[in-house]
Motif scaffolding. Structure first.
Motif, PDB file in Angstrom:
ATOM      1  N   GLN A 294       0.853  -1.187   0.000  1.00  0.00           N
ATOM      2  CA  GLN A 294       0.000   0.000   0.000  1.00  0.00           C
ATOM      3  C   GLN A 294       0.894   1.244   0.000  1.00  0.00           C
ATOM      4  OE1 GLN A 294      -2.594  -0.293   3.440  1.00  0.00           O
ATOM      5  NE2 GLN A 294      -2.722  -2.495   3.180  1.00  0.00           N
ATOM      6  N   GLY A 295       2.061   1.108  -0.620  1.00  0.00           N
ATOM      7  CA  GLY A 295       3.108   2.126  -0.561  1.00  0.00           C
ATOM      8  C   GLY A 295       2.679   3.537  -0.884  1.00  0.00           C
ATOM      9  N   LYS A 296       1.763   3.703  -1.840  1.00  0.00           N
ATOM     10  CA  LYS A 296       1.432   5.054  -2.297  1.00  0.00           C
ATOM     11  C   LYS A 296       0.940   5.941  -1.151  1.00  0.00           C
ATOM     12  CE  LYS A 296       0.402   4.394  -7.152  1.00  0.00           C
ATOM     13  NZ  LYS A 296      -0.661   4.214  -8.125  1.00  0.00           N
ATOM     14  N   LYS A 297       0.285   5.285  -0.154  1.00  0.00           N
ATOM     15  CA  LYS A 297      -0.247   6.045   0.974  1.00  0.00           C
ATOM     16  C   LYS A 297       0.856   6.760   1.742  1.00  0.00           C
ATOM     17  CE  LYS A 297      -3.022   3.799   3.739  1.00  0.00           C
ATOM     18  NZ  LYS A 297      -3.593   2.590   4.404  1.00  0.00           N
ATOM     19  N   TYR A 298       2.072   6.241   1.620  1.00  0.00           N
ATOM     20  CA  TYR A 298       3.152   6.747   2.475  1.00  0.00           C
ATOM     21  C   TYR A 298       4.175   7.593   1.705  1.00  0.00           C
ATOM     22  CZ  TYR A 298       0.988   3.050   5.116  1.00  0.00           C
ATOM     23  OH  TYR A 298       0.070   2.268   5.728  1.00  0.00           O
ATOM     24  N   THR A 299       3.835   7.935   0.450  1.00  0.00           N
ATOM     25  CA  THR A 299       4.760   8.706  -0.355  1.00  0.00           C
ATOM     26  C   THR A 299       4.819  10.147   0.144  1.00  0.00           C
ATOM     27  OG1 THR A 299       4.161   7.372  -2.225  1.00  0.00           O
ATOM     28  CG2 THR A 299       5.236   9.456  -2.700  1.00  0.00           C
ATOM     29  N   VAL A 300       6.018  10.603   0.405  1.00  0.00           N
ATOM     30  CA  VAL A 300       6.129  11.998   0.839  1.00  0.00           C
ATOM     31  C   VAL A 300       7.119  12.801   0.008  1.00  0.00           C
ATOM     32  CG1 VAL A 300       5.371  11.742   3.231  1.00  0.00           C
ATOM     33  CG2 VAL A 300       7.728  11.279   2.632  1.00  0.00           C
ATOM     34  N   ILE A 301       8.012  12.087  -0.693  1.00  0.00           N
ATOM     35  CA  ILE A 301       8.979  12.822  -1.509  1.00  0.00           C
ATOM     36  C   ILE A 301       8.459  12.806  -2.937  1.00  0.00           C
ATOM     37  CG2 ILE A 301      11.353  12.984  -2.295  1.00  0.00           C
ATOM     38  CD1 ILE A 301      12.149  11.318   0.117  1.00  0.00           C
ATOM     39  N   THR A 302       8.028  13.959  -3.392  1.00  0.00           N
ATOM     40  CA  THR A 302       7.490  14.014  -4.747  1.00  0.00           C
ATOM     41  C   THR A 302       8.372  14.928  -5.584  1.00  0.00           C
ATOM     42  OG1 THR A 302       6.119  15.918  -4.263  1.00  0.00           O
ATOM     43  CG2 THR A 302       5.156  13.741  -3.831  1.00  0.00           C
ATOM     44  N   GLY A 303       7.962  15.115  -6.813  1.00  0.00           N
ATOM     45  CA  GLY A 303       8.773  15.925  -7.711  1.00  0.00           C
ATOM     46  C   GLY A 303       8.620  17.418  -7.478  1.00  0.00           C
ATOM     47  N   ARG A 304       7.642  17.794  -6.681  1.00  0.00           N
ATOM     48  CA  ARG A 304       7.432  19.237  -6.534  1.00  0.00           C
ATOM     49  C   ARG A 304       8.120  19.760  -5.261  1.00  0.00           C
ATOM     50  NH1 ARG A 304       4.090  19.368  -2.492  1.00  0.00           N
ATOM     51  NH2 ARG A 304       3.067  17.390  -2.157  1.00  0.00           N
ATOM     52  N   GLU A 477       6.987   9.554  -9.600  1.00  0.00           N
ATOM     53  CA  GLU A 477       7.014  10.585 -10.658  1.00  0.00           C
ATOM     54  C   GLU A 477       8.430  11.084 -10.924  1.00  0.00           C
ATOM     55  OE1 GLU A 477       4.271  13.300  -8.917  1.00  0.00           O
ATOM     56  OE2 GLU A 477       5.836  14.583  -8.091  1.00  0.00           O
ATOM     57  N   LEU A 478       9.291  10.987  -9.883  1.00  0.00           N
ATOM     58  CA  LEU A 478      10.666  11.441 -10.087  1.00  0.00           C
ATOM     59  C   LEU A 478      11.398  10.541 -11.081  1.00  0.00           C
ATOM     60  CD1 LEU A 478      11.384  12.160  -6.353  1.00  0.00           C
ATOM     61  CD2 LEU A 478      11.428  13.874  -8.146  1.00  0.00           C
ATOM     62  N   GLU A 479      11.193   9.229 -10.923  1.00  0.00           N
ATOM     63  CA  GLU A 479      11.825   8.295 -11.853  1.00  0.00           C
ATOM     64  C   GLU A 479      11.190   8.388 -13.233  1.00  0.00           C
ATOM     65  OE1 GLU A 479      11.502   5.438  -8.423  1.00  0.00           O
ATOM     66  OE2 GLU A 479      12.401   4.193  -9.976  1.00  0.00           O
ATOM     67  N   GLU A 480       9.863   8.553 -13.222  1.00  0.00           N
ATOM     68  CA  GLU A 480       9.164   8.646 -14.508  1.00  0.00           C
ATOM     69  C   GLU A 480       9.655   9.847 -15.293  1.00  0.00           C
ATOM     70  OE1 GLU A 480       5.166   8.535 -13.095  1.00  0.00           O
ATOM     71  OE2 GLU A 480       5.289   6.381 -12.713  1.00  0.00           O
ATOM     72  N   ALA A 481       9.889  10.945 -14.563  1.00  0.00           N
ATOM     73  CA  ALA A 481      10.406  12.153 -15.220  1.00  0.00           C
ATOM     74  C   ALA A 481      11.765  11.865 -15.850  1.00  0.00           C
ATOM     75  CB  ALA A 481      10.531  13.277 -14.207  1.00  0.00           C
ATOM     76  N   GLY A 482      12.587  11.127 -15.118  1.00  0.00           N
ATOM     77  CA  GLY A 482      13.905  10.765 -15.626  1.00  0.00           C
ATOM     78  C   GLY A 482      13.805   9.916 -16.866  1.00  0.00           C
ATOM     79  N   PRO A 490      19.210   1.974 -15.130  1.00  0.00           N
ATOM     80  CA  PRO A 490      20.350   2.097 -14.211  1.00  0.00           C
ATOM     81  C   PRO A 490      20.730   3.553 -13.941  1.00  0.00           C
ATOM     82  CG  PRO A 490      20.804   0.465 -15.911  1.00  0.00           C
ATOM     83  CD  PRO A 490      19.540   1.149 -16.300  1.00  0.00           C
ATOM     84  N   ARG A 491      20.593   4.390 -14.988  1.00  0.00           N
ATOM     85  CA  ARG A 491      20.939   5.807 -14.831  1.00  0.00           C
ATOM     86  C   ARG A 491      19.953   6.509 -13.877  1.00  0.00           C
ATOM     87  NH1 ARG A 491      24.499   8.956 -17.586  1.00  0.00           N
ATOM     88  NH2 ARG A 491      23.934  11.153 -17.801  1.00  0.00           N
ATOM     89  N   VAL A 492      18.680   6.156 -14.016  1.00  0.00           N
ATOM     90  CA  VAL A 492      17.663   6.719 -13.127  1.00  0.00           C
ATOM     91  C   VAL A 492      17.940   6.294 -11.689  1.00  0.00           C
ATOM     92  CG1 VAL A 492      15.208   6.574 -12.480  1.00  0.00           C
ATOM     93  CG2 VAL A 492      15.849   6.943 -14.866  1.00  0.00           C
ATOM     94  N   LEU A 493      18.277   5.019 -11.544  1.00  0.00           N
ATOM     95  CA  LEU A 493      18.566   4.483 -10.210  1.00  0.00           C
ATOM     96  C   LEU A 493      19.766   5.201  -9.593  1.00  0.00           C
ATOM     97  CD1 LEU A 493      17.900   2.269  -8.064  1.00  0.00           C
ATOM     98  CD2 LEU A 493      19.462   0.773  -9.278  1.00  0.00           C
ATOM     99  N   GLY A 494      20.801   5.355 -10.430  1.00  0.00           N
ATOM    100  CA  GLY A 494      22.043   5.941  -9.935  1.00  0.00           C
ATOM    101  C   GLY A 494      21.966   7.441  -9.718  1.00  0.00           C
ATOM    102  N   HIS A 495      21.227   8.153 -10.594  1.00  0.00           N
ATOM    103  CA  HIS A 495      21.247   9.620 -10.532  1.00  0.00           C
ATOM    104  C   HIS A 495      20.041  10.235  -9.850  1.00  0.00           C
ATOM    105  CE1 HIS A 495      24.492   9.026 -13.400  1.00  0.00           C
ATOM    106  NE2 HIS A 495      24.862  10.262 -13.126  1.00  0.00           N
ATOM    107  N   ILE A 496      18.949   9.486  -9.728  1.00  0.00           N
ATOM    108  CA  ILE A 496      17.756  10.075  -9.078  1.00  0.00           C
ATOM    109  C   ILE A 496      17.450   9.377  -7.756  1.00  0.00           C
ATOM    110  CG2 ILE A 496      15.262  10.470  -9.289  1.00  0.00           C
ATOM    111  CD1 ILE A 496      15.742  10.856 -12.309  1.00  0.00           C
ATOM    112  N   VAL A 497      17.288   8.065  -7.823  1.00  0.00           N
ATOM    113  CA  VAL A 497      16.861   7.347  -6.607  1.00  0.00           C
ATOM    114  C   VAL A 497      17.965   7.358  -5.549  1.00  0.00           C
ATOM    115  CG1 VAL A 497      15.999   5.154  -5.695  1.00  0.00           C
ATOM    116  CG2 VAL A 497      15.292   5.902  -7.960  1.00  0.00           C
ATOM    117  N   LEU A 498      19.160   6.947  -5.948  1.00  0.00           N
ATOM    118  CA  LEU A 498      20.246   6.828  -4.955  1.00  0.00           C
ATOM    119  C   LEU A 498      20.539   8.122  -4.198  1.00  0.00           C
ATOM    120  CD1 LEU A 498      23.031   4.372  -6.150  1.00  0.00           C
ATOM    121  CD2 LEU A 498      21.637   4.269  -4.091  1.00  0.00           C
TER     122      LEU A 498
END
Lengths: 582, 345
Positions: A294-304, A477-482, A490-498
């Motif tokens: 039910q992860g979406k309920k706990y999302t707090v870091i968004t792109g904005r 949305e942050l990864e989707e934007a990437g 791998p680039r998204v993982l390395g440059h956005i998520v990590l």
């Protein structure tokens, strides 16, 4: 055509819209199956045999019958349940407010408190327990002595030799572990929700209870599950506080089965006792996976406009600091004073002028004569390699579990948690025999690498609980934007998520490093003269009654850790500042 | 008269010849063993961590000096005899060679190995080892004796309360956590070798009713030093010796008899990679040179080697030594007493 549209059995297993991700997740699963599944299978087979590992023989349920037809087992299980539940309660009562204070507010001396939280773990548990005995023992405890003098009591006021006493001591010692697991989730929380609450006139306490706690529920649940399982498995406090009063818990039974006073260890019976842990672990893992889904309920870091900010405590700053100092005095200051005092004495004794006249630095000088330098070199390797490999695997596993829609991600997460549901001694025995049997192919037996393997397997559960709780708060949305911008996975993982989860990963890296330094059960089981580490030396000293030498070693390590962890903390903060500046 | 002289001279010559042959007989096996050990070049030696790397080095040097060798003695310090004995048994069951050539553990540990036929026997008597020191069907030799007795903190316990016999520990004044009992329940099981099973078991049952505080030898010693327990049901001389060296007021309740004496044995393991060097080292450990080093670092000696501290201590006392025929009973009672005292459910 069905496969292409993602329908059908194969389609459900392999997400053809993301074949690369599925193949990667499959590879990770295979690696985990090898690392985790094989030693666990070895332990399960052990529990189904009466002979010694390596002896073979027919499969039998005799160990389970012996273990679970004895009414005494259920009394022990009840003790274990009460002890574990009490421990987790005590831990959370301290850890949740502390993590909020340190990660979300402007409480003073946060950097110092952070370092002190880390070094507390370096004080050996048995010495920490001696501090509690000096304080709360019915016969010699200072609290009881004072109570007798002040109130003229005949009986001791408090005693630590009962389940609440055990749970309190264990619970306090688990606070740093819970702190580091929760820190990541609290650190990355978007303050917009808190600010919205404040502007609506809600108090800070209500905001903490109604906003912060619900948002971090997966992290708290992860911590609760992890600590509950740890409390079932721990041995030191039950041995030093429970055993004197004949309070047996599950770990006491496993210990007695694997370390009888004479004869041979009964690994089969220990495995049968351990199976209840496995069952509990699987049950918890099931509910945890459901919660995480039910992860979406706990999302707090968004792109904005995400920008974590500190909350001003105002006049509450000093009571908050007093609360933290109260905890630190129990976890760090008091044990460290006992450690320092003991390290300077020729033998353990209560403070007195006569004792003061005997203090010297002799114990510090003799440590190297007894231990040599190899344990220090091996421990340094362990403290770097174990957290690095563990956190690398944890990030990758959590990414698959939290960020992808791979159908078997729940199994992957459960598999990562399973080692924590196995008694570590059995895991090490299984790994040791595998190491010996296949030493021609994988020549790791007797080297430091087999301990690195064992520790990594053991703490993947810890690593993934932490990285899960951080990643769940990062919006897709942050990864989707990437990806829309053309970046590869791998680039998204390395440059956005990590970068977003780096602080949490760093905290866990430090903590796993400390856990690896302190771990003794597996290190002893896999011990040879080439892979001796400091924890095994400490255990040998302690077993021989060389308490002052253990204390001296503890003092050296605590001071060393203050320098290293403090340095790392400052270095990491600088890197983060520079990164955010650019 | 001349005939008598001739007869005496003949007898002397004959005796000398016999003595010479006996010497040759003794020398030959030693020389053969030395030659074989020389080829092996190394020994993996398992013993307690209290020997220390320095002690092991001294032992290696003395061993090489005595036999004119240059063998590398690799020291493998151990801390859990039952676990490591278990490891040896497990490896043997898997058909894997043991990690160590020579293992020094207490007699109960070697009993387990003996029952599993995990020793590589050798005729140690041929090397001049005292037959009394040879145990487990030529599988091991005794190199040191521990002594175990009730122990107390001499600064806290008044002299009139010091027990004079084992039964004194059953006095109601010790009820309620004033006694400390360690996991070494085999100490009490050994009493059965003198008292018989029935009396020993009744004694342990009565002791359990005193509700002693339970723990390992190390934690009981610590609690004794702190004054949390007033009397340890048993402590071994390693802890008492250590207390003496560091000035801690922990002493034995001397006069209590029988004195329990677990023995440390050295045995070569079946499948050992350096068996000849191992046998030679096991025999060497009973010599006065080795005993001196062992005492310096491990504070123990053999009660079977005249002149040693253990030998002198045992004189005039009733001491319980366990033989291989009693090993199974002691093992069984150890577990039973563990349950009676509350270590197990």
């Amino acid at each position: 055509m069905k496969a292409v549209s993602g329908e059908g059995v194969l389609g459900r297993i392999i997400d053809v819209t993301q074949p690369g991700t599925t193949v990667f997740a499959g590879g990770l699963m295979a690696l985990l199956a090898l690392l985790v599944g094989v030693p666990i299978a070895m332990v399960l087979i052990m529990s189904l045999r009466t002979g010694f590992p390596g002896e073979g023989g027919p499969l039998t349920l005799v160990n389970f019958i012996t273990a679970y037809t004895d009414p005494g087992t259920y009394e022990v299980l009840l003790n274990t349940l009460l002890f574990a539940a009490g421990t987790v309660t005590v831990t959370l009562l301290f850890a949740v407010p502390m993590v909020w204070l340190l990660m979300r507010t402007d409480m003073p001396l946060k950097g110092t408190v952070y370092v002190l939280m880390t070094v507390g773990i370096l004080i050996p548990v048995f010495l920490r327990t001696i501090a509690w005995i000096l304080l709360l023992s019915p016969r010699i405890g200072l609290v009881n002595q004072w109570a007798k003098q002040i109130f003229g009591l005949d009986q001791p006021l408090v005693s630590l030799y009962n389940i609440p006493g055990m749970a309190f001591i264990q619970g306090v010692s688990f606070v740093p572990a819970a702190f580091f697991m929760l820190a990541a989730a609290y650190r990355t929380m978007d303050p917009a929700l808190e600010e919205a609450a404040y502007t609506s006139g809600v108090t800070k306490l209500q905001t903490f209870l109604r906003i912060n706690i619900p948002i971090t529920l997966p992290a708290i649940a992860g911590v609760m599950v992890y600590l509950f399982m740890t409390a079932i498995a721990v041995f030191e406090v039950p041995a030093i506080i429970g055993l004197p009063a004949r309070i047996l818990v599950l770990s006491s039974l496993i210990y007695t089965s694997t370390n009888p006073p004479t004869g041979l260890p009964n690994y089969g019976l220990a495995g049968a006792y351990g199976s209840i842990m496995l069952l509990a672990g699987l049950t918890f893992a099931y509910f945890y996976v459901r919660l995480v889904r039910q992860g979406k309920k706990y999302t707090v870091i968004t792109g904005r406009g995400y920008r974590p900010r500190e909350i001003a405590l105002g006049g509450w700053k000093w009571p908050a600091l007093a609360f933290v100092i109260f905890y630190l005095s129990m976890e760090v200051f008091m044990p460290f004073v006992v450690l320092l005092w003991t390290s300077l004495l020729p033998h353990l004794q209560l403070p007195s002028m006569a004792a003061l006249s005997t203090i010297s630095m002799k114990n510090f000088r003799t440590i190297f004569d007894y231990a040599g330098t190899l344990p220090f070199i091996n421990t340094a390797i362990l403290m770097f390699a174990v957290p690095t490999v563990t956190m690398l695997l944890s990030v990758l596993i959590s990414w698959v579990v939290i960020r992808t829609q791979v159908s078997f991600r729940g199994i992957l997460d459960t598999m990562a948690f399973l080692p924590h549901a196995m008694p570590s001694i059995l895991l090490a025995v299984g790994l040791g025999y595998l190491g010996l049997a296949y030493r021609g192919i994988f020549p790791v037996y007797g080297t430091i690498f087999i301990i690195i393997f064992a520790h990594t397997i053991n703490w993947i559960a810890y690593g993934t609980r932490t990285t899960n709780s951080v990643m769940i708060q990062v919006h897709r949305e942050l990864e989707e934007a990437g990806k829309v911008s053309g970046a590869s996975t791998p680039r998204v993982l390395g440059h956005i998520v990590l970068p977003l989860v780096a602080a949490g990963v760093f905290n866990s890296w430090v903590w796993v490093s400390m856990l690896s330094y302190r771990e003794v059960t597996m290190a002893l089981t896999l011990y040879t003269r080439s892979n001796v580490v400091i924890s095994t030396v400490v255990w040998q000293f302690w077993g021989s009654g060389w308490v002052p030498e253990v204390a001296a070693l503890g003092v050296i390590l605590v001071l060393f850790a203050i320098i290293v962890v403090g340095g790392l903390k400052i270095g990491f903060s600088r890197i983060v500042e520079i990164s955010s500046g650019t | 008269m001349k005939r008598l002289r001739l007869l005496v001279a003949g007898l002397v010559v004959a005796l000398l010849a016999i003595a010479g042959m006996a010497q040759d007989g003794l020398a030959a096996p030693v020389d053969e063993l030395i030659a074989s050990a020389k080829k092996e070049g190394a020994i993996e030696f398992y013993t307690s961590s209290t020997l220390t790397p320095e002690g092991a080095q001294k032992l290696g040097e003395a061993f090489n000096k005595k036999y004119g060798l240059n063998i590398k003695l690799n020291y493998n310090p151990g801390d859990s005899y039952t676990r490591d004995v278990g490891k040896v048994v497990g490896l043997a069951a898997s058909g894997v060679a043991p990690e160590w050539d020579v293992m020094v553990v207490h007699d109960a540990g070697h009993a387990t190995l003996w029952l599993r036929k995990a020793h590589k026997p050798f005729d140690y008597a041929k090397l001049g080892v005292d037959p009394k020191a040879i145990q487990y069907d030529n599988g091991t030799v005794i190199l040191a004796n521990q002594f175990a007795l009730p122990a107390y903190n001499s600064k806290i316990l008044p002299p009139q309360d010091v027990p004079k016999k084992w039964e004194d520990l059953l006095d109601p004044k010790w009820k309620g956590g004033k006694l400390g009992m360690s996991t070494a329940t085999h100490h009490l099981a050994r009493l059965a070798t003198a008292w018989g099973e029935k009396k020993a078991t009744e004694y342990v049952k009565a002791l359990a009713k005193q509700a002693p505080m339970l723990g390992t030898l190390a934690t009981i010693t610590t609690r004794l030093q702190l004054g949390e327990v007033l009397l340890a049901v048993t402590l071994n001389d390693s802890f008492v010796h250590r207390a003496k060296v560091t000035g801690a007021p922990i002493v034995f309740a001397e006069g209590v008899e029988p004195v329990i004496s677990p023995a440390y044995n050295a045995g070569v393991l079946k499948g050992a990679r350096h068996p000849n060097a191992g046998h030679l080292l096991a025999a060497f450990l009973t010599t006065s040179e080795a005993q001196e080093i062992w005492e310096k670092y491990n504070s123990q000696t053999s009660a079977l080697v005249p002149g040693t501290t253990a030998y002198k201590y045992a004189q005039g006392k009733k001491v319980l030594y366990m033989n291989q025929d009693q090993a199974e009973m002691v093992d069984r009672l150890t577990r039973e007493y563990g349950k009676l005292l509350g270590f197990e459910k």
